[in-house]
Motif scaffolding. Structure first.
Motif, PDB file in Angstrom:
ATOM      1  N   LEU A 227      38.635  37.640  33.500  1.00 55.27           N
ATOM      2  CA  LEU A 227      39.045  37.639  35.120  1.00 55.27           C
ATOM      3  C   LEU A 227      40.298  37.797  35.489  1.00 55.27           C
ATOM      4  CD1 LEU A 227      36.463  34.914  36.324  1.00 55.27           C
ATOM      5  CD2 LEU A 227      36.020  37.288  36.682  1.00 55.27           C
ATOM      6  N   ALA A 228      41.231  36.999  34.417  1.00 59.19           N
ATOM      7  CA  ALA A 228      42.807  37.306  34.662  1.00 59.19           C
ATOM      8  C   ALA A 228      43.161  38.578  34.474  1.00 59.19           C
ATOM      9  CB  ALA A 228      43.211  36.131  33.854  1.00 59.19           C
ATOM     10  N   LYS A 229      42.595  38.801  33.481  1.00 54.63           N
ATOM     11  CA  LYS A 229      43.028  40.425  33.143  1.00 54.63           C
ATOM     12  C   LYS A 229      42.881  41.365  34.235  1.00 54.63           C
ATOM     13  CE  LYS A 229      43.789  43.620  29.903  1.00 54.63           C
ATOM     14  NZ  LYS A 229      45.316  43.778  29.293  1.00 54.63           N
ATOM     15  N   ASN A 230      41.877  40.960  35.099  1.00 51.44           N
ATOM     16  CA  ASN A 230      41.263  42.077  36.231  1.00 51.44           C
ATOM     17  C   ASN A 230      42.052  41.110  37.493  1.00 51.44           C
ATOM     18  OD1 ASN A 230      39.641  44.120  35.291  1.00 51.44           O
ATOM     19  ND2 ASN A 230      38.805  42.743  33.892  1.00 51.44           N
ATOM     20  N   GLY A 231      43.016  40.514  37.351  1.00 53.18           N
ATOM     21  CA  GLY A 231      43.529  40.125  38.608  1.00 53.18           C
ATOM     22  C   GLY A 231      42.981  38.742  39.411  1.00 53.18           C
ATOM     23  N   ILE A 232      41.976  38.260  38.793  1.00 55.24           N
ATOM     24  CA  ILE A 232      41.330  37.264  39.365  1.00 55.24           C
ATOM     25  C   ILE A 232      41.496  35.701  39.052  1.00 55.24           C
ATOM     26  CG2 ILE A 232      39.106  36.177  40.083  1.00 55.24           C
ATOM     27  CD1 ILE A 232      38.098  39.341  39.668  1.00 55.24           C
ATOM     28  N   VAL A 316      30.007  43.419  36.344  1.00 55.37           N
ATOM     29  CA  VAL A 316      29.380  44.591  36.515  1.00 55.37           C
ATOM     30  C   VAL A 316      29.799  45.127  37.752  1.00 55.37           C
ATOM     31  CG1 VAL A 316      27.281  46.126  36.634  1.00 55.37           C
ATOM     32  CG2 VAL A 316      27.772  44.789  34.506  1.00 55.37           C
ATOM     33  N   ALA A 317      29.824  44.113  38.651  1.00 57.60           N
ATOM     34  CA  ALA A 317      29.823  44.188  40.290  1.00 57.60           C
ATOM     35  C   ALA A 317      31.330  44.772  40.316  1.00 57.60           C
ATOM     36  CB  ALA A 317      29.520  43.103  41.079  1.00 57.60           C
ATOM     37  N   LEU A 318      32.033  43.959  39.790  1.00 58.47           N
ATOM     38  CA  LEU A 318      33.677  44.204  39.888  1.00 58.47           C
ATOM     39  C   LEU A 318      34.046  45.598  39.382  1.00 58.47           C
ATOM     40  CD1 LEU A 318      36.515  42.897  39.894  1.00 58.47           C
ATOM     41  CD2 LEU A 318      36.303  42.340  37.555  1.00 58.47           C
ATOM     42  N   ALA A 319      33.452  46.085  38.213  1.00 58.74           N
ATOM     43  CA  ALA A 319      33.580  47.351  37.541  1.00 58.74           C
ATOM     44  C   ALA A 319      33.252  48.286  38.577  1.00 58.74           C
ATOM     45  CB  ALA A 319      32.948  47.536  36.389  1.00 58.74           C
ATOM     46  N   LYS A 320      32.094  48.253  39.429  1.00 52.53           N
ATOM     47  CA  LYS A 320      31.677  49.098  40.388  1.00 52.53           C
ATOM     48  C   LYS A 320      32.371  49.090  41.631  1.00 52.53           C
ATOM     49  CE  LYS A 320      26.797  49.462  38.792  1.00 52.53           C
ATOM     50  NZ  LYS A 320      25.613  49.120  38.871  1.00 52.53           N
ATOM     51  N   SER A 321      32.972  48.081  42.068  1.00 55.13           N
ATOM     52  CA  SER A 321      33.569  48.192  43.231  1.00 55.13           C
ATOM     53  C   SER A 321      35.029  48.250  43.289  1.00 55.13           C
ATOM     54  CB  SER A 321      33.232  46.800  44.083  1.00 55.13           C
ATOM     55  OG  SER A 321      33.460  45.761  43.212  1.00 55.13           O
ATOM     56  N   GLU A 322      35.638  47.544  42.596  1.00 50.84           N
ATOM     57  CA  GLU A 322      37.248  47.831  42.413  1.00 50.84           C
ATOM     58  C   GLU A 322      37.570  48.643  41.208  1.00 50.84           C
ATOM     59  OE1 GLU A 322      35.803  44.612  42.899  1.00 50.84           O
ATOM     60  OE2 GLU A 322      36.643  44.211  44.898  1.00 50.84           O
ATOM     61  N   GLY A 323      36.770  48.475  40.176  1.00 50.85           N
ATOM     62  CA  GLY A 323      37.269  49.191  39.047  1.00 50.85           C
ATOM     63  C   GLY A 323      37.882  48.191  37.942  1.00 50.85           C
ATOM     64  N   LEU A 324      37.745  48.410  36.710  1.00 53.84           N
ATOM     65  CA  LEU A 324      38.337  47.009  35.759  1.00 53.84           C
ATOM     66  C   LEU A 324      39.810  47.688  35.262  1.00 53.84           C
ATOM     67  CD1 LEU A 324      35.349  46.802  33.349  1.00 53.84           C
ATOM     68  CD2 LEU A 324      36.183  45.337  34.842  1.00 53.84           C
ATOM     69  N   ALA A 325      40.509  46.741  34.872  1.00 53.48           N
ATOM     70  CA  ALA A 325      41.549  46.760  34.519  1.00 53.48           C
ATOM     71  C   ALA A 325      41.732  47.665  33.136  1.00 53.48           C
ATOM     72  CB  ALA A 325      42.354  45.433  34.283  1.00 53.48           C
ATOM     73  N   GLU A 326      42.681  48.328  33.010  1.00 53.18           N
ATOM     74  CA  GLU A 326      42.773  49.189  31.545  1.00 53.18           C
ATOM     75  C   GLU A 326      42.877  48.255  30.394  1.00 53.18           C
ATOM     76  OE1 GLU A 326      45.903  52.015  32.061  1.00 53.18           O
ATOM     77  OE2 GLU A 326      44.990  53.120  33.676  1.00 53.18           O
ATOM     78  N   GLY A 327      42.512  48.868  29.344  1.00 50.67           N
ATOM     79  CA  GLY A 327      42.947  47.888  28.070  1.00 50.67           C
ATOM     80  C   GLY A 327      41.804  47.632  27.152  1.00 50.67           C
ATOM     81  N   LEU A 328      40.567  48.110  27.689  1.00 51.39           N
ATOM     82  CA  LEU A 328      39.242  48.111  26.842  1.00 51.39           C
ATOM     83  C   LEU A 328      39.311  49.019  25.795  1.00 51.39           C
ATOM     84  CD1 LEU A 328      36.236  47.664  29.300  1.00 51.39           C
ATOM     85  CD2 LEU A 328      36.944  45.767  27.800  1.00 51.39           C
ATOM     86  N   LYS A 329      39.055  48.353  24.493  1.00 56.40           N
ATOM     87  CA  LYS A 329      39.428  49.335  23.234  1.00 56.40           C
ATOM     88  C   LYS A 329      37.966  49.282  22.440  1.00 56.40           C
ATOM     89  CE  LYS A 329      43.926  50.268  23.124  1.00 56.40           C
ATOM     90  NZ  LYS A 329      44.448  49.402  24.000  1.00 56.40           N
TER      91      LYS A 329
END
Ligand code: SF4
Ligand code: SF4
Length: 452
Positions: A227-232, A316-329
């Motif tokens: 969540l923190a990685k995604n600004g929450i 999943v909802a976060l990814a669909k609405s705002e989009g996820l932060a970069e960095g997934l490897k």
């Protein structure tokens, strides 16, 4: 929607305030009505152990029909039900609005509620299901002793626990943490990524759940990190347990009281626009669906129910609405995940597998059937062997033909059970050594893909 019906299932409130709910003759009449429909239908023959027990009972009776089955023989059918809700949610064509008005899990619950009203919970069940008292006693400085005493293979304490508390000596019990999730989150909040797409757009509070607070704080830490990685910046709260263990015992009034207290505590967050993320699917199911059926007239419970999200559902909802932060490897190996019954029962789709598919190049195996655990049910002396039998197909599929490097269930208790089952079913030491690493929740693997 269930396989056999075109209409979405509707669930009626649990009528436990009506004295007729506890009338044994009326209960018997309803059991016979429902069991007879099931006898003619038999779709659920392979879902759990309740239905095979019921059908054997009928088939082996004098007439081969329900009329020659003695009602006292119904108890083993009820005892085998883990209240996973699968028969209601995915199989049964006769659930409301169908005129047969069939709700098998809530009928099993009613039977237990009647037993509970007559005798109360047994000593062992009461001790085992008081998760808040146990958690407070066994975390912190005493976690070492508690974990020593409950460890499988302890030749002194485990046979004693089996004798006194009916806990099967071979069942793996969840270890306690030295520091709760609430304390960890307060002491070490993750740094929030203010440039993430969702930064400043969402408010979330994490309901730790008893298991997430006292046993697997790493699940909550992984979620907080993601969540923190995604600004929450999410706060963690834990007013008390959701009452699922009491629900399993049929202690409906206790569940109602817990629901009211927790909903009153959470109201300030809900009114302020927070979404409430529950760390364990069983607890999310309680908040979303069971509480409003146990206490249908409480506004705070209704509001909390609407604001509650499962952890994977939220990502999943976060990814669909705002989009996820970069960095997934990409991960360094294939993953198998188990979709828990209580996640399926939330009727939200396979959110854990959707979440895992957000990881680039993932090699994913999804296992979607009952692991045979069912909360405190699966560790009891009379249920453990049944649970290991029911879980066999899951133990096999979770290995993904020997290629899985990581395995996780959405339900951390089912995860422990799957790890034990995979080990027990390994042919030899070489297969044991090659078993996948068990994570307590898919979110911990997701956090790993973020390098957290
Ligand atoms: S709720 Fe689950 S365990 Fe109970 S009868 Fe239905 S499928 Fe079986
Ligand atoms: S619960 Fe419904 S689907 Fe399952 S056996 Fe009974 S009638 Fe059939």
């Amino acid at each position: 929607m269930s396989e056999g019906s075109l209409e979405a299932p509707v669930r009626h409130p649990i009528d436990w305030r009506n004295p007729e709910f506890f009338d044994e003759a009326k209960l018997d009449e309803e059991l016979r009505r429902v069991f007879d429909i099931c006898h003619g239908c038999r779709r659920c023959f392979n879902l759990c152990d309740s239905f095979p027990r019921l059908f054997d009972l009928i088939d082996e009776s004098e007439s081969g029909e329900l009329d020659t089955v003695d009602s006292k023989d119904f108890k083993p059918v009820v005892d085998a039900c883990t209240l996973c809700d699968m028969c209601f949610m995915v199989k049964c064509p006769y659930v409301p609005p169908h005129e047969f008005n069939l709700d098998f899990p809530h009928l099993m619950l009613r039977y237990r509620a009647v037993e509970h009203a007559k005798k109360g919970s047994g000593f062992a069940e009461k001790q085992l299901t008081d998760t808040d008292r146990n958690g407070k006693l066994a975390t912190g400085a005493l976690s070492g002793i508690a974990n020593w005493a409950t460890r499988r293979g302890n030749a002194v304490t485990r046979p004693m626990m089996e004798k006194i508390a009916d806990v099967h000596r071979d069942a793996v019990l969840p270890p306690y943490t030295g520091k709760t999730l609430v304390a960890r989150a307060k002491a070490n909040p993750p740094v929030v990524n203010e440039s993430a797409p969702a930064a400043g757009k969402r408010k979330a509070v994490v309901y730790a759940t008893c298991y997430g607070n006292y046993n697997t704080p790493e699940v909550g830490e992984a979620l907080l990190g993601v969540l923190a990685k995604n600004g929450i910046a999410a706060e963690v709260v834990y007013p008390e347990c959701c009452g699922m263990p009491q629900m399993e015992q049929g202690a409906v009034q206790d569940v109602a009281e817990k629901a009211k207290r927790v909903a009153a505590f959470m109201e300030k967050y809900v009114d302020d626009g927070y979404e409430v993320i529950a760390l364990v699917p069983s607890c999310a199911l309680m908040l979303k669906f069971e509480w409003p059926l146990v206490v249908p007239d409480d506004d705070k419970i209704r509001k909390l129910s609407a604001a509650t999200r499962d952890a994977s559902e939220y990502i999943v909802a976060l990814a669909k609405s705002e989009g996820l932060a970069e960095g997934l490897k990409p991960l360094d190996g294939p993953v198998a995940i188990h979709i828990a019954c209580h996640a399926r029962a939330q009727n939200m789709g396979q959110k854990a597998s959707e979440m895992m598919r957000l990881i680039p190049e993932i090699d994913l195996t999804v296992v979607e059937r009952c692991s045979g655990h069912g909360g405190s049910w699966g560790v009891m002396k009379e249920n453990f062997e049944v649970g290991m039998k029911v879980g066999r197909p899951v133990f096999r599929q979770a290995k993904a033909n020997g290629k899985a490097k990581y395995v996780a269930s959405e339900c951390p208790l089912a995860g422990l059970h799957i790890a034990q089952g995979m080990e027990a079913s390994a042919k030899d030491e070489a297969e044991k050594a090659a078993l996948p690493e068990t994570s307590p929740h898919p979110i911990t693997i997701f956090a790993k893909a973020y390098g957290l």
